[in-house]
Design a protein around this motif. Sequence first.
Motif, PDB file in Angstrom:
ATOM      1  N   HIS A  25     -54.525  -4.232 -44.068  1.00  0.00           N
ATOM      2  CA  HIS A  25     -54.324  -3.024 -44.872  1.00  0.00           C
ATOM      3  C   HIS A  25     -55.667  -2.453 -45.323  1.00  0.00           C
ATOM      4  CE1 HIS A  25     -52.204  -1.046 -48.581  1.00  0.00           C
ATOM      5  NE2 HIS A  25     -52.714  -0.165 -47.760  1.00  0.00           N
ATOM      6  N   ARG A  26     -56.574  -3.311 -45.710  1.00  0.00           N
ATOM      7  CA  ARG A  26     -57.886  -2.857 -46.170  1.00  0.00           C
ATOM      8  C   ARG A  26     -58.612  -2.082 -45.064  1.00  0.00           C
ATOM      9  NH1 ARG A  26     -59.897  -7.615 -47.222  1.00  0.00           N
ATOM     10  NH2 ARG A  26     -58.796  -7.722 -49.226  1.00  0.00           N
ATOM     11  N   VAL A  27     -58.516  -2.572 -43.830  1.00  0.00           N
ATOM     12  CA  VAL A  27     -59.150  -1.886 -42.697  1.00  0.00           C
ATOM     13  C   VAL A  27     -58.457  -0.549 -42.426  1.00  0.00           C
ATOM     14  CG1 VAL A  27     -59.614  -2.018 -40.217  1.00  0.00           C
ATOM     15  CG2 VAL A  27     -59.954  -4.038 -41.665  1.00  0.00           C
ATOM     16  N   ILE A  28     -57.123  -0.547 -42.499  1.00  0.00           N
ATOM     17  CA  ILE A  28     -56.370   0.686 -42.264  1.00  0.00           C
ATOM     18  C   ILE A  28     -56.725   1.747 -43.309  1.00  0.00           C
ATOM     19  CG2 ILE A  28     -54.038   1.683 -42.265  1.00  0.00           C
ATOM     20  CD1 ILE A  28     -53.073  -0.997 -41.062  1.00  0.00           C
ATOM     21  N   ILE A  35     -52.611   5.361 -47.102  1.00  0.00           N
ATOM     22  CA  ILE A  35     -51.640   4.268 -46.895  1.00  0.00           C
ATOM     23  C   ILE A  35     -51.702   3.341 -48.108  1.00  0.00           C
ATOM     24  CG2 ILE A  35     -50.940   2.326 -45.465  1.00  0.00           C
ATOM     25  CD1 ILE A  35     -50.486   4.959 -44.115  1.00  0.00           C
ATOM     26  N   ALA A  36     -50.691   3.408 -48.939  1.00  0.00           N
ATOM     27  CA  ALA A  36     -50.694   2.654 -50.197  1.00  0.00           C
ATOM     28  C   ALA A  36     -50.060   1.277 -50.073  1.00  0.00           C
ATOM     29  CB  ALA A  36     -49.948   3.450 -51.281  1.00  0.00           C
ATOM     30  N   ARG A  37     -49.229   1.099 -49.068  1.00  0.00           N
ATOM     31  CA  ARG A  37     -48.477  -0.158 -48.977  1.00  0.00           C
ATOM     32  C   ARG A  37     -48.046  -0.402 -47.540  1.00  0.00           C
ATOM     33  NH1 ARG A  37     -42.705  -0.802 -49.355  1.00  0.00           N
ATOM     34  NH2 ARG A  37     -42.023  -2.848 -50.105  1.00  0.00           N
ATOM     35  N   LEU A 146     -51.659   4.515 -36.052  1.00  0.00           N
ATOM     36  CA  LEU A 146     -50.868   3.545 -36.804  1.00  0.00           C
ATOM     37  C   LEU A 146     -50.010   2.686 -35.879  1.00  0.00           C
ATOM     38  CD1 LEU A 146     -49.692   5.468 -40.001  1.00  0.00           C
ATOM     39  CD2 LEU A 146     -51.414   3.661 -39.828  1.00  0.00           C
ATOM     40  N   ASP A 147     -49.592   3.237 -34.745  1.00  0.00           N
ATOM     41  CA  ASP A 147     -48.835   2.436 -33.782  1.00  0.00           C
ATOM     42  C   ASP A 147     -49.648   1.214 -33.332  1.00  0.00           C
ATOM     43  OD1 ASP A 147     -46.605   4.033 -33.865  1.00  0.00           O
ATOM     44  OD2 ASP A 147     -47.139   5.209 -32.090  1.00  0.00           O
ATOM     45  N   VAL A 148     -50.935   1.443 -33.081  1.00  0.00           N
ATOM     46  CA  VAL A 148     -51.803   0.326 -32.662  1.00  0.00           C
ATOM     47  C   VAL A 148     -51.873  -0.728 -33.772  1.00  0.00           C
ATOM     48  CG1 VAL A 148     -54.129  -0.338 -31.975  1.00  0.00           C
ATOM     49  CG2 VAL A 148     -53.147   1.811 -31.142  1.00  0.00           C
ATOM     50  N   PHE A 149     -52.151  -0.281 -34.995  1.00  0.00           N
ATOM     51  CA  PHE A 149     -52.198  -1.215 -36.119  1.00  0.00           C
ATOM     52  C   PHE A 149     -50.836  -1.883 -36.339  1.00  0.00           C
ATOM     53  CE2 PHE A 149     -55.909   1.412 -37.478  1.00  0.00           C
ATOM     54  CZ  PHE A 149     -56.828   0.379 -37.612  1.00  0.00           C
ATOM     55  N   GLY A 150     -49.780  -1.099 -36.164  1.00  0.00           N
ATOM     56  CA  GLY A 150     -48.451  -1.640 -36.376  1.00  0.00           C
ATOM     57  C   GLY A 150     -48.133  -2.774 -35.429  1.00  0.00           C
ATOM     58  N   HIS A 151     -48.468  -2.607 -34.163  1.00  0.00           N
ATOM     59  CA  HIS A 151     -48.208  -3.673 -33.193  1.00  0.00           C
ATOM     60  C   HIS A 151     -49.123  -4.871 -33.424  1.00  0.00           C
ATOM     61  CE1 HIS A 151     -45.137  -1.885 -30.626  1.00  0.00           C
ATOM     62  NE2 HIS A 151     -45.744  -0.718 -30.811  1.00  0.00           N
ATOM     63  N   LEU A 152     -50.337  -4.628 -33.896  1.00  0.00           N
ATOM     64  CA  LEU A 152     -51.227  -5.736 -34.261  1.00  0.00           C
ATOM     65  C   LEU A 152     -50.606  -6.554 -35.396  1.00  0.00           C
ATOM     66  CD1 LEU A 152     -53.934  -7.275 -34.329  1.00  0.00           C
ATOM     67  CD2 LEU A 152     -54.797  -5.504 -35.872  1.00  0.00           C
ATOM     68  N   ILE A 153     -50.134  -5.863 -36.432  1.00  0.00           N
ATOM     69  CA  ILE A 153     -49.509  -6.562 -37.557  1.00  0.00           C
ATOM     70  C   ILE A 153     -48.246  -7.291 -37.097  1.00  0.00           C
ATOM     71  CG2 ILE A 153     -48.306  -6.216 -39.759  1.00  0.00           C
ATOM     72  CD1 ILE A 153     -50.278  -3.874 -40.250  1.00  0.00           C
ATOM     73  N   SER A 154     -47.479  -6.653 -36.217  1.00  0.00           N
ATOM     74  CA  SER A 154     -46.285  -7.293 -35.674  1.00  0.00           C
ATOM     75  C   SER A 154     -46.638  -8.587 -34.950  1.00  0.00           C
ATOM     76  CB  SER A 154     -45.570  -6.337 -34.718  1.00  0.00           C
ATOM     77  OG  SER A 154     -44.421  -6.929 -34.161  1.00  0.00           O
ATOM     78  N   LEU A 155     -47.725  -8.578 -34.193  1.00  0.00           N
ATOM     79  CA  LEU A 155     -48.159  -9.790 -33.486  1.00  0.00           C
ATOM     80  C   LEU A 155     -48.583 -10.882 -34.457  1.00  0.00           C
ATOM     81  CD1 LEU A 155     -50.148  -8.226 -30.504  1.00  0.00           C
ATOM     82  CD2 LEU A 155     -47.968  -9.475 -30.383  1.00  0.00           C
TER      83      LEU A 155
END
Length: 375
Positions: A25-28, A35-37, A146-155
Amino acid sequence: MFHHQDSLEALNRHLPLKQKIVSAHRVIKDKFNFIARIAITLYDPESRIIKTYVDSSGCDQPLKHYETSLDKAGSLKAILDRERPRVVNNLVTFDNNEHEHTRRIGHQGYAASYTMPMFHSGSFFGFLFFNSYQPDVFDEKTLKDLDVFGHLISLIVINELSTLSVMDAAIKTTSDITHLRDPETGSHLDRMSRYSRLIAQSLADKYELNDEYIEHVFMFSPLHDIGKIAIPDTILLKPGPLDEKERAMMNTHTTIGRSMIDSIVANFKLDGIEQIAVLKNIAEFHHEAINGSGYPSGKKNSEIPLEARIVAVADVFDALTSCRPYKDAWSNDKAFDLLKRLAGEKLDSDCVNALIENKAEVEQIQSQFQEDIFG
């Protein structure tokens, strides 16, 4: 040559899942400061329940200790039905929505959200949420990033759950062998694990329990009697009461269970799993008593880990209300009356009250996970 600092270097270290999500989240936020949460919910396919699991929030926790049926959450179910993410750039348009999770998000002050369904090998396992206090922030360019970050977080989440799954599979394989010999049914484990989660959820504020702890109590509680695999059939399946020597042998299943878990964790190199102590404590101490008369260690009161106190109440209640070859099932009210008498002596009073105060939820669990014909 070494001037660049990897912005996601924290993901290389052994950290709790929440800290990894906070680091991501800090990087995002460096790129998208609105992006608050970031929040993650998990899906239980057996009960079709969506449950809060982990988030990057500080004080902003509008959905702390929250669960709901996916079938009752129309907006989330629509995401899954379409297998497409959802963009809401102005949550004011959702103000009249009757569902509780939408109202809570709105009351927190979030103005926009982006929700991604998470899949692993084609199977849906939860939702990922990006929330903003600002409206109209999710344009197409932002969403692609955000899709890229989202899939990273999902992994990251998949890796965490996969590690738990390996441990769970290793232990359950052994546990399944136990339950081929043990008269307790799979329905019993389904119910008592959900009673355990219900109790933990009810005690969350008083004991400052986070959603990860609650989920691990749910996941680990069915493994409480794994040590029974070492108990001879002549004792485990004896239809009548055990004599003193047989009872002493039966009681060793707690320390045997703890030893088995220690071996599995060591052999599969799973000692890095967060809250692995929860599993160990459940296996070893679920027969301890508040007054010190239990086993194996004669612990008293708060000396007994909370997770073991929770599982003890859930296990006793389901044993009382289940039909067995040697007894009829008790009514819930009769079982509750006995739990009240045992509270403060054998069982933890907070855990007993937490179960009794959620009678409607208890009945729902019983309805959904009824005894099978072999029960």
